[in-house]
Scaffold this motif. Structure first.
Motif, PDB file in Angstrom:
ATOM      1  N   TYR A  64     -75.766-116.051   6.503  1.00 36.77           N
ATOM      2  CA  TYR A  64     -76.273-117.179   7.298  1.00 36.77           C
ATOM      3  C   TYR A  64     -76.462-118.528   6.389  1.00 36.77           C
ATOM      4  O   TYR A  64     -76.767-119.353   7.286  1.00 36.77           O
ATOM      5  CB  TYR A  64     -77.836-116.711   7.431  1.00 36.77           C
ATOM      6  CG  TYR A  64     -78.235-115.649   8.636  1.00 36.77           C
ATOM      7  CD1 TYR A  64     -77.454-115.705   9.846  1.00 36.77           C
ATOM      8  CD2 TYR A  64     -78.892-114.383   8.145  1.00 36.77           C
ATOM      9  CE1 TYR A  64     -77.524-114.835  10.751  1.00 36.77           C
ATOM     10  CE2 TYR A  64     -78.743-113.401   9.023  1.00 36.77           C
ATOM     11  CZ  TYR A  64     -78.341-113.538  10.600  1.00 36.77           C
ATOM     12  OH  TYR A  64     -78.561-112.572  11.220  1.00 36.77           O
ATOM     13  N   HIS A  65     -75.954-118.617   5.203  1.00 31.40           N
ATOM     14  CA  HIS A  65     -75.770-119.904   4.710  1.00 31.40           C
ATOM     15  C   HIS A  65     -74.533-120.584   5.344  1.00 31.40           C
ATOM     16  O   HIS A  65     -74.532-122.069   5.274  1.00 31.40           O
ATOM     17  CB  HIS A  65     -75.131-119.522   3.191  1.00 31.40           C
ATOM     18  CG  HIS A  65     -73.874-119.058   3.077  1.00 31.40           C
ATOM     19  ND1 HIS A  65     -73.775-117.743   3.179  1.00 31.40           N
ATOM     20  CD2 HIS A  65     -72.723-119.728   2.865  1.00 31.40           C
ATOM     21  CE1 HIS A  65     -72.288-117.492   2.936  1.00 31.40           C
ATOM     22  NE2 HIS A  65     -71.822-118.727   2.899  1.00 31.40           N
ATOM     23  N   ASP A  66     -73.685-119.704   5.963  1.00 37.18           N
ATOM     24  CA  ASP A  66     -72.389-120.718   6.964  1.00 37.18           C
ATOM     25  C   ASP A  66     -73.301-121.139   8.413  1.00 37.18           C
ATOM     26  O   ASP A  66     -73.643-120.213   9.124  1.00 37.18           O
ATOM     27  CB  ASP A  66     -71.465-119.545   7.357  1.00 37.18           C
ATOM     28  CG  ASP A  66     -70.519-120.185   7.865  1.00 37.18           C
ATOM     29  OD1 ASP A  66     -70.350-121.405   8.598  1.00 37.18           O
ATOM     30  OD2 ASP A  66     -69.615-119.357   8.188  1.00 37.18           O
ATOM     31  N   PRO A  67     -73.181-122.513   8.514  1.00 37.99           N
ATOM     32  CA  PRO A  67     -73.830-122.814   9.661  1.00 37.99           C
ATOM     33  C   PRO A  67     -73.049-122.483  10.804  1.00 37.99           C
ATOM     34  O   PRO A  67     -73.652-122.591  12.098  1.00 37.99           O
ATOM     35  CB  PRO A  67     -73.719-124.385   9.572  1.00 37.99           C
ATOM     36  CG  PRO A  67     -72.630-124.847   8.835  1.00 37.99           C
ATOM     37  CD  PRO A  67     -72.676-123.548   7.649  1.00 37.99           C
ATOM     38  N   HIS A  68     -71.908-121.956  10.938  1.00 34.72           N
ATOM     39  CA  HIS A  68     -71.261-121.404  12.084  1.00 34.72           C
ATOM     40  C   HIS A  68     -71.553-119.950  12.240  1.00 34.72           C
ATOM     41  O   HIS A  68     -70.929-119.294  13.033  1.00 34.72           O
ATOM     42  CB  HIS A  68     -69.791-121.663  11.905  1.00 34.72           C
ATOM     43  CG  HIS A  68     -69.551-123.438  12.333  1.00 34.72           C
ATOM     44  ND1 HIS A  68     -69.545-123.747  13.077  1.00 34.72           N
ATOM     45  CD2 HIS A  68     -68.770-124.165  10.995  1.00 34.72           C
ATOM     46  CE1 HIS A  68     -69.437-125.227  12.824  1.00 34.72           C
ATOM     47  NE2 HIS A  68     -68.921-125.010  11.728  1.00 34.72           N
ATOM     48  N   CYS A  69     -72.369-119.327  11.300  1.00 36.37           N
ATOM     49  CA  CYS A  69     -72.713-117.825  11.341  1.00 36.37           C
ATOM     50  C   CYS A  69     -73.569-117.934  12.654  1.00 36.37           C
ATOM     51  O   CYS A  69     -74.699-118.216  12.538  1.00 36.37           O
ATOM     52  CB  CYS A  69     -73.375-117.273  10.334  1.00 36.37           C
ATOM     53  SG  CYS A  69     -73.599-115.536  10.285  1.00 36.37           S
ATOM     54  N   LEU A  70     -73.297-117.058  13.713  1.00 36.60           N
ATOM     55  CA  LEU A  70     -74.111-116.906  14.801  1.00 36.60           C
ATOM     56  C   LEU A  70     -73.951-115.363  15.107  1.00 36.60           C
ATOM     57  O   LEU A  70     -73.329-114.716  15.807  1.00 36.60           O
ATOM     58  CB  LEU A  70     -73.238-117.513  15.970  1.00 36.60           C
ATOM     59  CG  LEU A  70     -73.294-118.950  16.044  1.00 36.60           C
ATOM     60  CD1 LEU A  70     -72.484-119.571  16.875  1.00 36.60           C
ATOM     61  CD2 LEU A  70     -74.313-119.937  15.772  1.00 36.60           C
ATOM     62  N   HIS A  71     -75.127-114.829  14.237  1.00 31.37           N
ATOM     63  CA  HIS A  71     -75.561-113.301  14.533  1.00 31.37           C
ATOM     64  C   HIS A  71     -76.837-112.868  14.752  1.00 31.37           C
ATOM     65  O   HIS A  71     -77.620-113.158  13.788  1.00 31.37           O
ATOM     66  CB  HIS A  71     -74.713-112.900  13.201  1.00 31.37           C
ATOM     67  CG  HIS A  71     -74.481-111.158  13.255  1.00 31.37           C
ATOM     68  ND1 HIS A  71     -74.254-110.408  12.481  1.00 31.37           N
ATOM     69  CD2 HIS A  71     -74.724-110.409  14.434  1.00 31.37           C
ATOM     70  CE1 HIS A  71     -74.089-109.273  12.547  1.00 31.37           C
ATOM     71  NE2 HIS A  71     -74.342-109.119  13.723  1.00 31.37           N
TER      72      HIS A  71
END
Length: 196
Positions: A64-71
């Motif tokens: 979730y540190h990745d701002p493009h992680c959508l899960h």
């Protein structure tokens, strides 16, 4: 241009979609990840032990540190347990395109939870993230998944021969579906989402 806001909590009439947390492994295993019916058409096998699920959930939580992680973990408001997952994987920042993925424990099928969860994520992807196109793929034999996508406004766009290798090693043909922001139907849950 996409808005890099990451995975935020979404509330629907019956569900809360939220980030996976380290403690979700037990309920995810019990309700979803150990269910062989769920993985019939997927690239991963049903988990044999809770520890496997706990390790996978911990890995997802670290992403979730990745701002493009959508899960999202799918949970019912009436219970807090994880019953499935929905994701958007950004495939191209320039084209504002993502791939949809979803699965739900078989005890929760045919109750509208899948439509409700996926519709919420579609609305989030188009309205909050700014996606132009969302695409999805499913095994040709998975008529329930294809029906869900059609119900939500996706158009079937093609057949990809031998596209995916299932967990059992078999290569299968997949149907491809696409939905663009300017052609999506009105959400049946419009106005009921509270995103924080």
């Amino acid at each position: 241009m996409l808005t890099a806001i990451g995975t935020q909590t979404i509330e629907t009439p019956r569900l809360i979609l939220r980030r996976f947390a380290k403690g979700d492994g037990k309920s995810a295993f019990r309700n979803w990840c150990s269910d062989a019916s769920v993985t019939t058409y997927l690239k991963w096998s049903a988990h044999s032990y809770p520890l496997i699920t706990e390790q996978v959930v911990a890995r997802w939580a670290r992403e979730y540190h990745d701002p493009h992680c959508l899960h999202w973990a799918v949970t019912r408001k009436s219970h807090g347990d994880v019953i499935g997952g929905v994701s958007l994987t950004v495939k191209d920042l320039m084209d504002e395109r993502a791939e949809l993925g979803y699965s739900l424990g078989s005890a929760f099928w045919q109750q509208g939870y899948g439509s409700e969860a996926v519709q919420a994520v579609l609305d989030y992807g188009f309205d909050r993230v700014g996606l132009h196109r969302i695409e999805a793929f499913c095994d040709c034999q998975n008529q329930a998944s294809a029906g869900l996508l059609r119900h939500l406004g996706f158009r079937q766009e093609g057949l990809h021969r031998g596209m995916c290798r299932l967990a059992n090693g078999q290569f299968v043909d997949c149907l491809s579906f696409g939905l663009c922001a300017d052609e999506r139907p009105e959400s049946e849950f419009a106005g009921d989402f509270c995103i924080d």
